[in-house]
Design a protein around this motif. Structure first.
Motif, PDB file in Angstrom:
ATOM      1  N   LYS A   7      36.453  24.930  34.897  1.00 21.82           N
ATOM      2  CA  LYS A   7      36.081  26.041  35.771  1.00 21.82           C
ATOM      3  C   LYS A   7      36.782  25.924  37.110  1.00 21.82           C
ATOM      4  O   LYS A   7      37.324  26.880  37.630  1.00 21.82           O
ATOM      5  CB  LYS A   7      34.571  26.035  35.995  1.00 21.82           C
ATOM      6  CG  LYS A   7      33.832  27.012  35.120  1.00 21.82           C
ATOM      7  CD  LYS A   7      32.401  27.120  35.559  1.00 21.82           C
ATOM      8  CE  LYS A   7      31.585  27.837  34.508  1.00 21.82           C
ATOM      9  NZ  LYS A   7      30.171  27.815  34.846  1.00 21.82           N
ATOM     10  N   MET A  10      40.350  26.830  36.801  1.00 20.23           N
ATOM     11  CA  MET A  10      40.563  28.269  36.689  1.00 20.23           C
ATOM     12  C   MET A  10      40.426  28.926  38.059  1.00 20.23           C
ATOM     13  O   MET A  10      41.209  29.795  38.426  1.00 20.23           O
ATOM     14  CB  MET A  10      39.541  28.898  35.735  1.00 20.23           C
ATOM     15  CG  MET A  10      39.670  28.465  34.307  1.00 20.23           C
ATOM     16  SD  MET A  10      41.247  28.859  33.599  1.00 20.23           S
ATOM     17  CE  MET A  10      41.131  30.640  33.674  1.00 20.23           C
ATOM     18  N   ALA A  11      39.406  28.490  38.807  1.00 24.45           N
ATOM     19  CA  ALA A  11      39.186  29.070  40.123  1.00 24.45           C
ATOM     20  C   ALA A  11      40.386  28.800  41.018  1.00 24.45           C
ATOM     21  O   ALA A  11      40.873  29.692  41.722  1.00 24.45           O
ATOM     22  CB  ALA A  11      37.923  28.497  40.739  1.00 24.45           C
ATOM     23  N   LEU A  13      43.370  28.255  40.053  1.00 25.00           N
ATOM     24  CA  LEU A  13      44.488  29.038  39.539  1.00 25.00           C
ATOM     25  C   LEU A  13      44.434  30.464  40.063  1.00 25.00           C
ATOM     26  O   LEU A  13      45.419  31.033  40.521  1.00 25.00           O
ATOM     27  CB  LEU A  13      44.415  29.048  38.014  1.00 25.00           C
ATOM     28  CG  LEU A  13      45.760  29.090  37.304  1.00 25.00           C
ATOM     29  CD1 LEU A  13      46.444  27.754  37.475  1.00 25.00           C
ATOM     30  CD2 LEU A  13      45.553  29.398  35.837  1.00 25.00           C
ATOM     31  N   LEU A  14      43.220  31.010  40.002  1.00 25.37           N
ATOM     32  CA  LEU A  14      43.022  32.390  40.441  1.00 25.37           C
ATOM     33  C   LEU A  14      43.364  32.515  41.916  1.00 25.37           C
ATOM     34  O   LEU A  14      44.067  33.410  42.353  1.00 25.37           O
ATOM     35  CB  LEU A  14      41.564  32.789  40.194  1.00 25.37           C
ATOM     36  CG  LEU A  14      41.252  34.265  40.347  1.00 25.37           C
ATOM     37  CD1 LEU A  14      41.932  35.053  39.247  1.00 25.37           C
ATOM     38  CD2 LEU A  14      39.758  34.497  40.285  1.00 25.37           C
ATOM     39  N   ALA A  17      47.032  32.274  42.392  1.00 20.94           N
ATOM     40  CA  ALA A  17      47.693  33.518  42.002  1.00 20.94           C
ATOM     41  C   ALA A  17      47.551  34.564  43.096  1.00 20.94           C
ATOM     42  O   ALA A  17      48.436  35.381  43.320  1.00 20.94           O
ATOM     43  CB  ALA A  17      47.111  34.031  40.700  1.00 20.94           C
ATOM     44  N   LEU A  18      46.421  34.532  43.784  1.00 20.37           N
ATOM     45  CA  LEU A  18      46.213  35.505  44.841  1.00 20.37           C
ATOM     46  C   LEU A  18      46.997  35.145  46.097  1.00 20.37           C
ATOM     47  O   LEU A  18      47.440  36.005  46.835  1.00 20.37           O
ATOM     48  CB  LEU A  18      44.718  35.592  45.192  1.00 20.37           C
ATOM     49  CG  LEU A  18      43.858  36.273  44.130  1.00 20.37           C
ATOM     50  CD1 LEU A  18      42.392  36.129  44.470  1.00 20.37           C
ATOM     51  CD2 LEU A  18      44.231  37.739  44.007  1.00 20.37           C
ATOM     52  N   PRO A  21      51.373  35.750  46.154  1.00 21.69           N
ATOM     53  CA  PRO A  21      51.949  37.008  46.612  1.00 21.69           C
ATOM     54  C   PRO A  21      51.946  37.144  48.127  1.00 21.69           C
ATOM     55  O   PRO A  21      52.923  37.556  48.732  1.00 21.69           O
ATOM     56  CB  PRO A  21      51.065  38.063  45.978  1.00 21.69           C
ATOM     57  CG  PRO A  21      50.396  37.392  44.862  1.00 21.69           C
ATOM     58  CD  PRO A  21      50.296  35.955  45.221  1.00 21.69           C
ATOM     59  N   LEU A  24      54.646  34.976  49.541  1.00 21.13           N
ATOM     60  CA  LEU A  24      55.937  35.580  49.259  1.00 21.13           C
ATOM     61  C   LEU A  24      56.138  36.791  50.144  1.00 21.13           C
ATOM     62  O   LEU A  24      57.207  37.043  50.649  1.00 21.13           O
ATOM     63  CB  LEU A  24      56.015  35.995  47.797  1.00 21.13           C
ATOM     64  CG  LEU A  24      56.355  34.892  46.799  1.00 21.13           C
ATOM     65  CD1 LEU A  24      56.180  35.408  45.392  1.00 21.13           C
ATOM     66  CD2 LEU A  24      57.756  34.403  47.013  1.00 21.13           C
ATOM     67  N   GLY A  25      55.052  37.532  50.297  1.00 20.45           N
ATOM     68  CA  GLY A  25      55.108  38.764  51.067  1.00 20.45           C
ATOM     69  C   GLY A  25      55.630  38.509  52.463  1.00 20.45           C
ATOM     70  O   GLY A  25      56.445  39.260  52.972  1.00 20.45           O
TER      71      GLY A  25
ATOM     72  N   PHE B 109      40.157  33.270  31.451  1.00 20.66           N
ATOM     73  CA  PHE B 109      39.329  33.852  32.504  1.00 20.66           C
ATOM     74  C   PHE B 109      38.011  34.356  31.924  1.00 20.66           C
ATOM     75  O   PHE B 109      36.938  34.126  32.471  1.00 20.66           O
ATOM     76  CB  PHE B 109      40.045  35.025  33.176  1.00 20.66           C
ATOM     77  CG  PHE B 109      41.035  34.598  34.219  1.00 20.66           C
ATOM     78  CD1 PHE B 109      40.740  33.572  35.096  1.00 20.66           C
ATOM     79  CD2 PHE B 109      42.261  35.236  34.330  1.00 20.66           C
ATOM     80  CE1 PHE B 109      41.654  33.176  36.063  1.00 20.66           C
ATOM     81  CE2 PHE B 109      43.175  34.845  35.290  1.00 20.66           C
ATOM     82  CZ  PHE B 109      42.877  33.811  36.153  1.00 20.66           C
ATOM     83  N   SER B 112      35.990  31.013  30.137  1.00 24.17           N
ATOM     84  CA  SER B 112      35.544  29.882  30.947  1.00 24.17           C
ATOM     85  C   SER B 112      34.821  30.333  32.203  1.00 24.17           C
ATOM     86  O   SER B 112      33.927  29.662  32.680  1.00 24.17           O
ATOM     87  CB  SER B 112      36.709  28.971  31.295  1.00 24.17           C
ATOM     88  OG  SER B 112      37.618  29.674  32.092  1.00 24.17           O
ATOM     89  N   LEU B 113      35.216  31.471  32.756  1.00 32.23           N
ATOM     90  CA  LEU B 113      34.513  31.945  33.950  1.00 32.23           C
ATOM     91  C   LEU B 113      33.394  32.916  33.592  1.00 32.23           C
ATOM     92  O   LEU B 113      32.700  33.415  34.459  1.00 32.23           O
ATOM     93  CB  LEU B 113      35.488  32.608  34.925  1.00 32.23           C
ATOM     94  CG  LEU B 113      36.582  31.712  35.514  1.00 32.23           C
ATOM     95  CD1 LEU B 113      37.482  32.503  36.442  1.00 32.23           C
ATOM     96  CD2 LEU B 113      35.978  30.549  36.269  1.00 32.23           C
ATOM     97  N   ILE B 127      46.917  41.461  39.482  1.00 35.59           N
ATOM     98  CA  ILE B 127      47.771  40.303  39.771  1.00 35.59           C
ATOM     99  C   ILE B 127      49.162  40.506  39.170  1.00 35.59           C
ATOM    100  O   ILE B 127      50.176  40.352  39.842  1.00 35.59           O
ATOM    101  CB  ILE B 127      47.134  39.003  39.241  1.00 35.59           C
ATOM    102  CG1 ILE B 127      45.837  38.726  40.008  1.00 35.59           C
ATOM    103  CG2 ILE B 127      48.101  37.831  39.379  1.00 35.59           C
ATOM    104  CD1 ILE B 127      45.043  37.550  39.496  1.00 35.59           C
ATOM    105  N   GLY B 130      50.903  43.118  41.013  1.00 33.93           N
ATOM    106  CA  GLY B 130      51.127  42.740  42.400  1.00 33.93           C
ATOM    107  C   GLY B 130      52.251  41.743  42.575  1.00 33.93           C
ATOM    108  O   GLY B 130      52.966  41.772  43.564  1.00 33.93           O
ATOM    109  N   VAL B 131      52.417  40.874  41.586  1.00 31.54           N
ATOM    110  CA  VAL B 131      53.439  39.848  41.719  1.00 31.54           C
ATOM    111  C   VAL B 131      54.837  40.434  41.521  1.00 31.54           C
ATOM    112  O   VAL B 131      55.776  40.077  42.222  1.00 31.54           O
ATOM    113  CB  VAL B 131      53.185  38.700  40.710  1.00 31.54           C
ATOM    114  CG1 VAL B 131      54.376  37.770  40.636  1.00 31.54           C
ATOM    115  CG2 VAL B 131      51.944  37.932  41.105  1.00 31.54           C
ATOM    116  N   LEU B 134      57.164  41.607  44.324  1.00 35.49           N
ATOM    117  CA  LEU B 134      57.556  40.541  45.228  1.00 35.49           C
ATOM    118  C   LEU B 134      58.718  39.743  44.670  1.00 35.49           C
ATOM    119  O   LEU B 134      59.512  39.164  45.393  1.00 35.49           O
ATOM    120  CB  LEU B 134      56.374  39.606  45.461  1.00 35.49           C
ATOM    121  CG  LEU B 134      55.148  40.296  46.042  1.00 35.49           C
ATOM    122  CD1 LEU B 134      53.946  39.387  45.989  1.00 35.49           C
ATOM    123  CD2 LEU B 134      55.430  40.728  47.462  1.00 35.49           C
TER     124      LEU B 134
END
Lengths: 371, 321
Positions: A7, A10-11, A13-14, A17-18, A21, A24-25, B109, B112-113, B127, B130-131, B134
């Motif tokens: 868990k 995953m968190a 990772l999320l 992922a957020l 960007p 990069l932006g 996702f 597991s979540l 996501i 959005g990626v 860029l």
């Protein structure tokens, strides 16, 4: 225990992922920032001029070529050029407004924009003008009272004539003319776009004249396509159109692409077709950059023999030149001409500066361009 | 008994398709030209391949609304590889691998979540979309001839596009797989009754992740067909396609609540959807009608199948009494 770790992973990772960007932006927003100090600016001792250019969208041959011309002018003038725009899928007014708001806050000196929506963008442009920023439109116009100058690549009449001439020449070589009429089809863009609408209207006028009346749009409902800017949809509609082409009354003999997406798609779909309509009996042409059509024009088995455009680099160059000169006061909205660097003198009428005529390229000239 | 019923529902759909095709034969002049049929089947092949993946996901009572964005990402990935001249033989496995990775992410996702599938995949849609801008500026263009080989040159017997052949293989394999494999039984079990499936010893989470992974591979194949259609790949190649896939599945008689549905229904559903756009153009109707007609067909078919489902349920209840 394992589950909890998973868990967490995953968190993370999320979150990652957020974050990526946004990081990069930061590094990528302002694509071109040039801070060349030219003799000119030193002489005049003025503060640095910042020109901000906003295309309809980024990442396509056409606007990339405009950008090259714009950079050339910026280098020459020793000014700073910001270049940013929405991505192709997000080519909406809202995205453009977001970028403009940022620039207004940064107090750039001039904004050069190709609007996706001529009326919806007007309030933002007026806001920029109120903040003392000069506004130039290029490629496509905005509401007239919301800009100081429109740098027009081509008049609608000249564009329509260029396109129809290219089709007519090819069709005549293939045996069509007053004695044998040809059905033509158009592949436009979204249907709300100012340029395409104006060109289509001008084409309809020309088609009514003697010189072009052997070309007929039989059914406006089905023979004028509006696939929008989605590549997959453009491809599938062009595939349908190609399958409707061939000899005969109820078939279509010539297809003209009105957007730089549609024309290459016509070439590609002809290339993919399993039983191709006879290349000596049908014709394909339209607007696109030379690079996008090179493969098809050079392929003798493909009826796409000519492409139509204007010089995109010159368009970007002229836009930046006129924007700069508006700031320095060398020209105003009421000037009747502009001395535009390497392009020489260009006339201005009714706050509009026209670049020139259509450029038709074929197998002999296509290699001379690199955009 | 129930089996027979399900068969007839697909038969109805088949009849409806025949009707459309017959109407086109009479009124749409030139619709059956080889060129049109093949270009139609080409679009059909990429819709169907991904719809089969979507079908498996929906059977487990999940959904994936990120498919379009996922396909866009895969398209850009293979365009980047195609730009440096990699041949189709390498692009296909790369695309399938990329599809598996991204889709597995979706599966993880969700399981597991413990996020509902629609929420999780909505998030990943953002996501993925959005990626892209860029990493690339809108599109990768001027791609070499090796990239467009599948669309331009790969024709069996100089006629049948390889993409269609790929679709045929995938379809046959998955019809057999869904009918005879033990894995597929687990999917139906999970879709019907998740708790029951778990109690009977099925590792539900693992199975769902595996399903997403398999679907991802299929999305990858679809992405290859879409991307290689021309020399330019934009960041929006797959935009909105997920709705077409879901529509094909629903039209094919699969219940969105999960637990039922067959690949064969999707095969017909996808064909109906692929026929509509060109058919409208050939019939001389404005293309603006296309989406409205598609929508109407879907609603009618869902209403009919729910009505039948209710009827069957009522019958079962009555016989139980």
């Amino acid at each position: 225990m394992r589950k909890r770790n998973l868990k967490k992973c995953m968190a993370a990772l999320l979150l990652g992922a957020l974050l990526v960007p946004s990081l990069l932006g930061c590094s990528k927003t302002d694509t071109t920032v040039k801070t060349g100090v030219d003799s000119k600016t030193e002489e005049s001792g003025k503060k640095e001029v910042i020109v901000a250019m906003l295309p309809k969208f980024k990442g396509e041959n056409y606007f990339d070529a405009c950008k090259i011309g714009a950079e050339e002018a910026a280098d020459e003038l020793g000014i700073t050029l910001f270049y940013d725009g929405p991505s192709q899928d997000q080519a909406t007014n809202q995205k453009q407004v977001d970028i403009l708001e940022g620039w207004i806050a940064q107090k750039v000196n001039v904004i050069i924009v190709s609007p996706n929506d001529p009326t919806a963008i007007a309030p933002t442009l007026k806001k920029a003008q109120a903040a003392g920023i000069k506004v130039v439109t290029f490629d496509a116009d905005a509401q007239e009272d919301a800009r100081d100058l429109f740098v027009n690549q081509i008049t609608a009449e000249a564009a329509a004539k260029g396109l129809l001439d290219a089709a007519a020449r090819d069709l005549k070589e293939k045996g069509y003319g007053d004695s044998q009429k040809a059905n033509i089809a158009l592949v436009s863009s979204s249907g709300t776009d100012a340029n395409q609408t104006a060109w289509q209207a001008a084409m309809n006028e020309l088609l009514a004249t003697d010189a072009y009346k052997f070309m007929v749009i039989k059914n406006e409902e089905t023979d004028v396509y509006f696939p929008g800017t989605d590549e997959t949809k453009v491809n599938s509609e062009c595939a349908t159109l190609i399958s409707r082409m061939g000899e005969g009354e109820d078939k279509i003999q010539a297809a003209i692409g009105l957007s730089s997406m549609a024309t290459p798609a016509l070439g590609a779909q002809y290339q993919s077709a399993s039983s191709k309509p006879n290349k000596d009996k049908v014709s394909l042409t339209g607007l696109a950059t030379p690079n996008a059509l090179k493969t098809y024009i050079k392929d003798e088995g493909n009826p796409l023999n000519t492409g139509v455009l204007w010089n995109c680099m010159d368009l970007g160059y002229l836009a930046v030149q006129s924007g700069y000169q508006l700031v320095t006061g060398d020209i105003t909205s009421d000037s009747s001409s502009i001395e535009a660097g390497r392009l020489g003198k260009k006339e201005i009428h009714d706050k509009m500066c026209v670049l020139g005529d259509a450029l038709v390229f074929d197998v002999t000239t296509v290699d001379g361009f690199d955009y | 008994m129930i089996n027979k019923k399900a068969l007839t529902s697909e038969a109805y759909l088949g009849l409806f398709l025949m009707l459309i095709l017959a109407v086109l034969g009479i009124w749409a002049k030139g619709f059956y030209s080889i060129n049109n049929v093949i270009s139609l089947l080409n679009a059909y092949s990429y819709i169907l391949i991904a719809s089969i993946g979507m079908n498996m996901i929906i059977i487990t009572s999940n959904i994936d609304v990120s498919t379009g964005a996922l396909i866009s990402v895969v398209c850009i990935v293979i365009a980047a590889f195609g730009k440096i001249g990699l041949p189709f033989g390498l692009l296909l496995p790369i695309a399938m691998l990329a599809g598996v990775i991204l889709s597995t992410l979706n599966g993880l996702f969700i399981t597991s979540l413990k996020i509902p599938a629609i929420v999780a995949t909505l998030a990943t849609t953002q996501i993925f979309q959005g990626v892209l801008p860029l990493v690339v500026e809108g599109s990768i263009y001027d791609l070499p001839a090796s990239f467009t080989w599948l669309a331009f040159d790969a024709k069996l017997f100089g006629m049948i596009p390889l993409s269609l052949f790929m679709c045929l293989i995938v379809t046959v394999v998955f019809i057999l797989f869904m009918r005879y494999s033990r894995f597929s039984k687990k999917l139906y079990a999970i879709g019907n009754n998740r708790t029951g499936a778990r109690l009977s010893g099925i590792n539900v989470n693992k199975t769902i992740v595996q399903t997403y992974a398999i679907a991802g591979a299929l999305f990858g194949i679809t992405a290859v067909i879409i991307a290689t259609a021309g020399q330019r790949v934009t960041t929006t190649m797959g935009s909105g396609l997920e709705m077409t896939f879901i529509a094909a599945v629903v039209l094919g008689g699969t219940n969105t609540a999960g637990g039922s549905g067959r690949i064969f229904g999707t095969v017909i559903g996808a064909l109906i959807l692929a026929v509509i756009a060109p058919a409208i153009n050939y019939l001389g109707i404005s293309p603006n009608w296309s989406d409205a007609i598609k929508g109407t067909i879907i609603i009618v078919s869902v209403v009919v199948s729910t009505a039948k489902y209710r009827k069957r349920k009522r019958k079962l209840c009555m016989s139980a009494e």
